[in-house]
Design a protein around this motif. Structure first.
Motif, short mmCIF file in Angstrom:
data_model
loop_
_atom_site.label_atom_id
_atom_site.label_comp_id
_atom_site.label_asym_id
_atom_site.label_seq_id
_atom_site.Cartn_x
_atom_site.Cartn_y
_atom_site.Cartn_z
N UNK A 133 0.83 -1.21 0.00
CA UNK A 133 0.00 0.00 0.00
C UNK A 133 0.86 1.26 0.00
N UNK A 134 1.99 1.23 0.74
CA UNK A 134 2.88 2.39 0.78
C UNK A 134 3.51 2.65 -0.58
N UNK A 135 3.88 1.58 -1.29
CA UNK A 135 4.48 1.74 -2.61
C UNK A 135 3.48 2.33 -3.59
N UNK A 136 2.26 1.88 -3.53
CA UNK A 136 1.26 2.31 -4.50
C UNK A 136 0.55 3.61 -4.12
N UNK A 137 0.75 4.08 -2.87
CA UNK A 137 0.07 5.30 -2.46
C UNK A 137 0.46 6.52 -3.31
N UNK A 138 1.79 6.78 -3.52
CA UNK A 138 2.13 7.94 -4.40
C UNK A 138 1.61 7.75 -5.83
N UNK A 139 1.71 6.52 -6.32
CA UNK A 139 1.23 6.29 -7.67
C UNK A 139 -0.28 6.52 -7.77
N UNK A 140 -1.00 6.11 -6.73
CA UNK A 140 -2.45 6.33 -6.72
C UNK A 140 -2.76 7.82 -6.67
N UNK B 151 -4.61 9.70 -9.64
CA UNK B 151 -5.88 10.36 -9.33
C UNK B 151 -5.83 11.85 -9.62
N UNK B 152 -4.66 12.47 -9.31
CA UNK B 152 -4.53 13.90 -9.54
C UNK B 152 -4.55 14.25 -11.01
#
Length: 339
Positions: free
Chosen positions: A281-288, A292-293
């Motif tokens: 989840x930590x790895x994909x949080x910035x990508x998400x 999204x942005x």
């Protein structure tokens, strides 16, 4: 008629004592024994009703200066119960002991063997006496055994605890196999087997607890007219019962240890899984966040045509998120320190 075994009185050796000091073994599966209990036993109606009903729990109580115990004990043959338990009730006062059962009980049969051995030993002792004295001695021994009521009672209890000792050893061996399996090979054990063992131990422990309380009453209750010699026999039997209670408590402790170790192993596995999920989840949080942005519809955002408008709105959202995180973090710390 039930089997009536005259016994030696604890008060004197008067020959008249044989008429009132005895062991009465009632097998309620026989109609004659059932009729004797209900119409010729001279017991109260409430007591007879209690003796006739099925045992649901192991318990004991005082009844008019006597002791009455109801047990689930091991019979001669296996039953539907996992421990092979059958009903046994024991009524004991100063001059008689009455055992009530529906099925054969090993402890009762072994006690009869014990009394027969006493009789045979007595006849062997008189083997060198004149023939007329031998015949007289044999008649007396067939009429009255040298054992007292308290001897029969304690011998029944000792036979029960001896069988429980065998059951305890079997359960201890089963637990030892699970322990070796867990510590030597690291294999998980069957939790249902541990649950079954715990249930068998608890059922066995209930029997011993009733026996311990009964012996304590016989030792301490002044209305039961127990002399010094009888108390010594009772204390010895009580120590035997307490020893097996301690053994069962030790088995329960070993089961608790195995279950705690298994629960700890399961918790570690769940913690490791949670840790791995947190990393993902930590790895994909910035990508998400970036996806999204960059993927949102910005048609209605103010200053869309301004080259700094997009970055201004984005910065404002980031500052709002950081401010909320700082606020919640400090509030939770204050609550934690307040506790």
């Amino acid at each position: 008629m039930p089997i009536i075994t005259p016994l030696k009185s604890h008060l004197s050796n008067n020959i008249n004592d044989k008429t009132k000091t005895c062991w009465i073994d009632v097998d309620l599966s026989k109609p004659d024994d059932h009729h004797w209990l209900t119409s010729q036993s001279d017991l109260s109606e409430d007591l007879i009703a209690f003796l006739l009903r099925e045992n649901f729990v192991n318990h004991r109580n005082l009844h008019d200066g006597s002791v009455l115990i109801a047990l689930k004990v091991s019979g001669e043959q296996p039953t539907i119960n996992s421990l092979g338990l059958v009903d046994l009730k024991i009524f004991i006062d100063a001059n008689r002991i009455i055992t009530i059962r529906y099925h054969p009980v090993m402890a009762i049969d072994k006690t009869y063997t014990y009394l027969e051995s006493l009789k045979s030993d007595s006849t062997d002792t008189h083997s060198l006496v004149q023939e007329d004295l031998i015949q007289k001695s044999l008649v007396q021994k067939t009429e009255k055994h040298e054992a007292k009521v308290i001897d029969v009672f304690c011998h029944i209890i000792n036979n029960l605890t001896d069988h429980i000792e065998k059951v305890t050893f079997t359960m201890s061996d089963q637990i030892a196999v699970l322990e070796d399996q867990y510590f030597d090979t690291g294999e998980t054990f069957d939790a249902s087997l541990l649950l079954k063992l715990r249930g068998d131990i608890c059922k066995t422990r209930r029997i011993l607890t009733v026996l311990k309380n009964t012996l304590f009453i016989r030792i301490e209750e002044p209305t039961l007219l127990t002399n010094g010699e009888d108390k010594t026999i009772l204390v010895r039997a009580s120590s035997h019962v307490k020893l097996h209670l301690d053994n069962l408590d030790d088995l329960l402790s070993r089961i608790d240890m195995l279950q705690n170790l298994d629960d700890s192993k399961l918790s570690e596995a769940m913690s490791e899984s949670s840790f791995n999920l947190t990393i993902v989840a930590t790895v994909f949080l910035p990508l998400t966040f970036v996806s999204g942005l960059l993927g949102m519809n910005v048609g209605g955002i103010p200053d869309t045509h301004n080259p700094w408008g997009f970055w201004g709105i984005t910065s404002a959202m980031i500052l709002l998120a950081i401010s909320l995180w700082v606020y919640l973090y400090r509030r939770l710390r204050l609550i934690r320190f307040g506790r």
